[in-house]
Design a protein around this motif. Sequence first.
Motif, PDB file in Angstrom:
ATOM      1  N   PHE A 141       4.566  -6.557  -2.958  1.00  0.00           N
ATOM      2  CA  PHE A 141       3.558  -6.848  -1.949  1.00  0.00           C
ATOM      3  C   PHE A 141       2.561  -5.689  -1.835  1.00  0.00           C
ATOM      4  CE2 PHE A 141       2.475  -8.566   2.395  1.00  0.00           C
ATOM      5  CZ  PHE A 141       1.920  -9.712   1.868  1.00  0.00           C
ATOM      6  N   SER A 142       3.032  -4.469  -1.991  1.00  0.00           N
ATOM      7  CA  SER A 142       2.121  -3.316  -1.998  1.00  0.00           C
ATOM      8  C   SER A 142       1.107  -3.449  -3.139  1.00  0.00           C
ATOM      9  CB  SER A 142       2.924  -2.019  -2.153  1.00  0.00           C
ATOM     10  OG  SER A 142       2.067  -0.921  -2.298  1.00  0.00           O
ATOM     11  N   MET A 143       1.591  -3.871  -4.305  1.00  0.00           N
ATOM     12  CA  MET A 143       0.693  -4.045  -5.463  1.00  0.00           C
ATOM     13  C   MET A 143      -0.345  -5.124  -5.181  1.00  0.00           C
ATOM     14  SD  MET A 143       3.482  -4.147  -8.540  1.00  0.00           S
ATOM     15  CE  MET A 143       4.804  -2.955  -8.644  1.00  0.00           C
ATOM     16  N   MET A 144       0.137  -6.245  -4.635  1.00  0.00           N
ATOM     17  CA  MET A 144      -0.782  -7.374  -4.429  1.00  0.00           C
ATOM     18  C   MET A 144      -1.757  -7.074  -3.294  1.00  0.00           C
ATOM     19  SD  MET A 144       1.486 -10.637  -5.516  1.00  0.00           S
ATOM     20  CE  MET A 144       1.888 -10.816  -7.269  1.00  0.00           C
ATOM     21  N   ARG A 145      -1.271  -6.434  -2.245  1.00  0.00           N
ATOM     22  CA  ARG A 145      -2.190  -6.034  -1.169  1.00  0.00           C
ATOM     23  C   ARG A 145      -3.270  -5.102  -1.718  1.00  0.00           C
ATOM     24  NH1 ARG A 145       2.119  -4.874   3.754  1.00  0.00           N
ATOM     25  NH2 ARG A 145       1.465  -6.599   5.060  1.00  0.00           N
ATOM     26  N   TYR A 146      -2.850  -4.191  -2.581  1.00  0.00           N
ATOM     27  CA  TYR A 146      -3.814  -3.255  -3.179  1.00  0.00           C
ATOM     28  C   TYR A 146      -4.893  -4.015  -3.954  1.00  0.00           C
ATOM     29  CZ  TYR A 146      -5.763   0.097  -6.436  1.00  0.00           C
ATOM     30  OH  TYR A 146      -6.650   0.846  -7.172  1.00  0.00           O
ATOM     31  N   LEU A 147      -4.471  -4.943  -4.801  1.00  0.00           N
ATOM     32  CA  LEU A 147      -5.441  -5.697  -5.611  1.00  0.00           C
ATOM     33  C   LEU A 147      -6.352  -6.543  -4.722  1.00  0.00           C
ATOM     34  CD1 LEU A 147      -3.178  -6.809  -8.597  1.00  0.00           C
ATOM     35  CD2 LEU A 147      -5.035  -5.136  -8.659  1.00  0.00           C
ATOM     36  N   ILE A 148      -5.781  -7.128  -3.689  1.00  0.00           N
ATOM     37  CA  ILE A 148      -6.582  -7.966  -2.793  1.00  0.00           C
ATOM     38  C   ILE A 148      -7.606  -7.099  -2.053  1.00  0.00           C
ATOM     39  CG2 ILE A 148      -6.456  -9.378  -0.686  1.00  0.00           C
ATOM     40  CD1 ILE A 148      -3.704 -10.416  -1.870  1.00  0.00           C
ATOM     41  N   GLU A 149      -7.169  -5.952  -1.560  1.00  0.00           N
ATOM     42  CA  GLU A 149      -8.110  -5.053  -0.860  1.00  0.00           C
ATOM     43  C   GLU A 149      -9.180  -4.524  -1.804  1.00  0.00           C
ATOM     44  OE1 GLU A 149      -5.515  -2.201   0.983  1.00  0.00           O
ATOM     45  OE2 GLU A 149      -4.618  -3.748   2.263  1.00  0.00           O
ATOM     46  N   GLN A 150      -8.849  -4.406  -3.086  1.00  0.00           N
ATOM     47  CA  GLN A 150      -9.827  -3.972  -4.099  1.00  0.00           C
ATOM     48  C   GLN A 150     -10.797  -5.093  -4.468  1.00  0.00           C
ATOM     49  OE1 GLN A 150      -9.159  -0.299  -4.395  1.00  0.00           O
ATOM     50  NE2 GLN A 150     -10.144  -0.992  -6.255  1.00  0.00           N
ATOM     51  N   LYS A 151     -10.532  -6.288  -3.942  1.00  0.00           N
ATOM     52  CA  LYS A 151     -11.277  -7.498  -4.323  1.00  0.00           C
ATOM     53  C   LYS A 151     -11.161  -7.737  -5.835  1.00  0.00           C
ATOM     54  CE  LYS A 151     -14.547  -7.566  -0.457  1.00  0.00           C
ATOM     55  NZ  LYS A 151     -13.518  -7.122   0.432  1.00  0.00           N
ATOM     56  N   SER A 152      -9.987  -7.460  -6.365  1.00  0.00           N
ATOM     57  CA  SER A 152      -9.743  -7.652  -7.794  1.00  0.00           C
ATOM     58  C   SER A 152      -9.772  -9.141  -8.137  1.00  0.00           C
ATOM     59  CB  SER A 152      -8.362  -7.078  -8.146  1.00  0.00           C
ATOM     60  OG  SER A 152      -7.990  -7.478  -9.438  1.00  0.00           O
ATOM     61  N   GLU A 153     -10.263  -9.427  -9.327  1.00  0.00           N
ATOM     62  CA  GLU A 153     -10.273 -10.824  -9.766  1.00  0.00           C
ATOM     63  C   GLU A 153      -9.076 -11.139 -10.660  1.00  0.00           C
ATOM     64  OE1 GLU A 153     -14.149 -11.663 -11.315  1.00  0.00           O
ATOM     65  OE2 GLU A 153     -15.054 -11.384  -9.344  1.00  0.00           O
ATOM     66  N   ARG A 154      -8.176 -10.161 -10.803  1.00  0.00           N
ATOM     67  CA  ARG A 154      -6.976 -10.420 -11.615  1.00  0.00           C
ATOM     68  C   ARG A 154      -6.180 -11.561 -10.990  1.00  0.00           C
ATOM     69  NH1 ARG A 154      -4.203  -4.606 -12.698  1.00  0.00           N
ATOM     70  NH2 ARG A 154      -2.741  -5.824 -13.957  1.00  0.00           N
ATOM     71  N   LYS A 155      -5.652 -12.411 -11.844  1.00  0.00           N
ATOM     72  CA  LYS A 155      -4.794 -13.494 -11.360  1.00  0.00           C
ATOM     73  C   LYS A 155      -3.489 -12.889 -10.854  1.00  0.00           C
ATOM     74  CE  LYS A 155      -6.734 -17.494 -12.721  1.00  0.00           C
ATOM     75  NZ  LYS A 155      -6.975 -18.665 -11.895  1.00  0.00           N
ATOM     76  N   MET A 156      -3.019 -13.419  -9.739  1.00  0.00           N
ATOM     77  CA  MET A 156      -1.741 -12.958  -9.175  1.00  0.00           C
ATOM     78  C   MET A 156      -0.872 -14.168  -8.867  1.00  0.00           C
ATOM     79  SD  MET A 156      -3.064 -10.181  -6.434  1.00  0.00           S
ATOM     80  CE  MET A 156      -4.817 -10.502  -6.444  1.00  0.00           C
ATOM     81  N   VAL A 157       0.365 -14.103  -9.327  1.00  0.00           N
ATOM     82  CA  VAL A 157       1.320 -15.168  -8.996  1.00  0.00           C
ATOM     83  C   VAL A 157       2.584 -14.491  -8.489  1.00  0.00           C
ATOM     84  CG1 VAL A 157       2.538 -17.224  -9.773  1.00  0.00           C
ATOM     85  CG2 VAL A 157       0.442 -16.542 -10.941  1.00  0.00           C
TER      86      VAL A 157
END
Length: 256
Positions: free
Chosen positions: A135-151
């Motif tokens: 969740f720390s990883m995904m929160r980080y990517l979301i806050e970065q506005k990353s376009e990487r796919k996350m599942v």
Amino acid sequence: MATVQEAEGKKKARASRFEAEIIEIIDEAPDVKTFRLSCPQDWTFLPGQFVMIWFRDVFGNDKRAYSISSSPHTTAQGFFDLTIKLYGKFTHHLWTLDVGDIIETRGPFGRFTLNIDSSAPVVGIAGGVGVTPIFSMMRYLIEQKSERKMVLFYSNRQPEEIVFFKELIYYEKLLPNFHVVNTLTRLKPERHWRWPGLRGRFSKEVYAEYLPKYLDGILDIPEFYICGTVPMIESTIIALQELGYPEEAIKFEKFW
Ligand SMILES: Cc1cc2nc3c(=O)[nH]c(=O)nc-3n(C[C@H](O)[C@H](O)[C@H](O)COP(=O)(O)OP(=O)(O)OC[C@H]3O[C@@H](n4cnc5c(N)ncnc54)[C@H](O)[C@@H]3O)c2cc1C
């Protein structure tokens, strides 16, 4: 938003010892609480890392590891989160603590870290409170506005035990690149009709169905981040390898 290094300026994810004050305690689920802890100005971590904690007056040199569930961005605001399930002696002691109490902390540690320089899809596979580093990883990517796919494949026993459930549903509705596949392993039969997710343990067949569905059209090999118990990790690695995913694409963290 800047990357971990940019956002944190000269901060480095180097291990240090500090006295963390409990700023807030958040009830997440029955027997699961988030402890929001203060951290020094110059301290940060990489998404997926953990800290060690001690209660020397009570347990001497005995210590426990806890993954950080917040994103590293929160350290710029002077805090980080540990999300903890009540279990044995340390966690029972944690449950007696209150806002303002101090916890001896050292960290960050660990190599179960998000590859922040990659653009490959991120697939998290978590059992119960093993979701914390993912969740720390995904929160980080979301806050970065990353376009990487996350599942996120997320397994729990009962619906009440799903930590961060509302936040996950919110992200899934909001973000086209974020998907969560929930399963419950001990759902009572009388509640089956109300549960929209899967039932039973994740299997090779589940990954074979949902990975192509959510990663359709992406040529990069996904990066897998697995966290939970040893049997769960072992069976997941076998399933992914049987599906043809290479060992190098799989990282894992054992909690127990
Ligand atoms: C790298 C790392 C990160 C971790 N991150 C987290 C985290 O983010 N959140 C969190 O809640 N825990 C996390 N843990 C587990 C944590 O370190 C403790 O083991 C846990 O809190 C239990 O400590 P305790 O003193 O309360 O129980 P103990 O008195 O040590 O419990 C006794 C026994 O129960 C086993 N055990 C403990 N908890 C469970 C469980 N839930 N299910 C099955 N067996 C269990 C232990 O292996 C131990 O043998 C992490 C562990 C590691 C190694």
